[in-house]
Design a protein around this motif. Structure first.
Motif, PDB file in Angstrom:
ATOM      1  N   LEU A 193       0.830  -1.205   0.000  1.00  0.00           N
ATOM      2  CA  LEU A 193       0.000   0.000   0.000  1.00  0.00           C
ATOM      3  C   LEU A 193       0.862   1.250   0.000  1.00  0.00           C
ATOM      4  N   ILE A 194       0.360   2.271  -0.685  1.00  0.00           N
ATOM      5  CA  ILE A 194       1.032   3.559  -0.662  1.00  0.00           C
ATOM      6  C   ILE A 194       0.066   4.566  -0.035  1.00  0.00           C
ATOM      7  N   GLY A 251      10.830  -1.778   1.339  1.00  0.00           N
ATOM      8  CA  GLY A 251      12.160  -1.301   1.728  1.00  0.00           C
ATOM      9  C   GLY A 251      12.744  -0.343   0.706  1.00  0.00           C
ATOM     10  N   GLN A 252      12.627  -0.702  -0.560  1.00  0.00           N
ATOM     11  CA  GLN A 252      13.158   0.137  -1.649  1.00  0.00           C
ATOM     12  C   GLN A 252      12.471   1.500  -1.679  1.00  0.00           C
ATOM     13  N   VAL A 253      11.147   1.509  -1.541  1.00  0.00           N
ATOM     14  CA  VAL A 253      10.389   2.772  -1.585  1.00  0.00           C
ATOM     15  C   VAL A 253      10.726   3.638  -0.372  1.00  0.00           C
ATOM     16  N   HIS A 267      11.601  12.909   1.605  1.00  0.00           N
ATOM     17  CA  HIS A 267      10.149  13.026   1.475  1.00  0.00           C
ATOM     18  C   HIS A 267       9.503  12.074   2.483  1.00  0.00           C
ATOM     19  N   PRO A 268       8.358  12.465   3.051  1.00  0.00           N
ATOM     20  CA  PRO A 268       7.710  11.639   4.094  1.00  0.00           C
ATOM     21  C   PRO A 268       6.838  10.499   3.553  1.00  0.00           C
ATOM     22  N   TYR A 315       3.070  16.484   1.779  1.00  0.00           N
ATOM     23  CA  TYR A 315       4.347  17.096   1.360  1.00  0.00           C
ATOM     24  C   TYR A 315       5.074  16.449   0.187  1.00  0.00           C
ATOM     25  N   THR A 316       4.944  15.137   0.031  1.00  0.00           N
ATOM     26  CA  THR A 316       5.664  14.480  -1.073  1.00  0.00           C
ATOM     27  C   THR A 316       5.133  14.998  -2.413  1.00  0.00           C
ATOM     28  N   PRO A 317       6.034  15.462  -3.295  1.00  0.00           N
ATOM     29  CA  PRO A 317       5.569  15.970  -4.590  1.00  0.00           C
ATOM     30  C   PRO A 317       4.911  14.871  -5.426  1.00  0.00           C
ATOM     31  N   MET A 318       3.876  15.260  -6.149  1.00  0.00           N
ATOM     32  CA  MET A 318       3.157  14.307  -7.002  1.00  0.00           C
ATOM     33  C   MET A 318       4.097  13.618  -8.000  1.00  0.00           C
TER      34      MET A 318
END
Ligand code: TYC
Length: 102
Positions: free
Chosen positions: A27-28, A82-84, A93-94, A33-36
């Motif tokens: 899931l994401i 883990g990679q993400v 980025h949060p 705050y994280t840019p699109m």
């Protein structure tokens, strides 16, 4: 000798879900705050999605708060999370990515 009701010797095999390995949803999660474009890039890079697919899923997360990116074995799901998380942290980025048993 040929009694049709004589079932002795027949074995019934029942297939059960537990014979297959458990699957995990990756899931994401949305944040403010994280840019699109960063999220789109992450989906392309780590989940092999096209730019159009990534953009659409990013917008779904942006609007709904969360979305399933894919379903994988435990090992693959763990690696992708883990990679993400690593990539997001390195870029400060949060963005949050988690896994959940299906
Ligand atoms: N909500 C973020 C913004 O407006 C974009 C975003 C989308 C962030 C999806 C995280 O998983 C995410 N910049």
């Amino acid at each position: 000798p040929n009694d049709p009701d004589d079932d002795v010797g027949f074995v019934t095999k029942t297939r059960t879900r537990s014979q297959r390995p458990p699957l995990y949803k990756v899931l994401i999660l949305n944040d403010d705050y994280t840019p699109m474009e960063f999220v789109v890039h992450v989906l392309e890079r780590f989940f092999g999605m096209t730019h159009a697919q990534s953009f659409e899923l990013m917008l779904t997360v942006h609007k709904k708060g969360v979305a399933v990116v894919g379903v994988f074995s435990f090992e693959v799901a763990e690696t992708k999370v883990g990679q993400v998380m690593d990539f997001a942290r390195r870029h400060q980025h949060p963005l949050q990515c988690t896994m959940e048993k299906e």
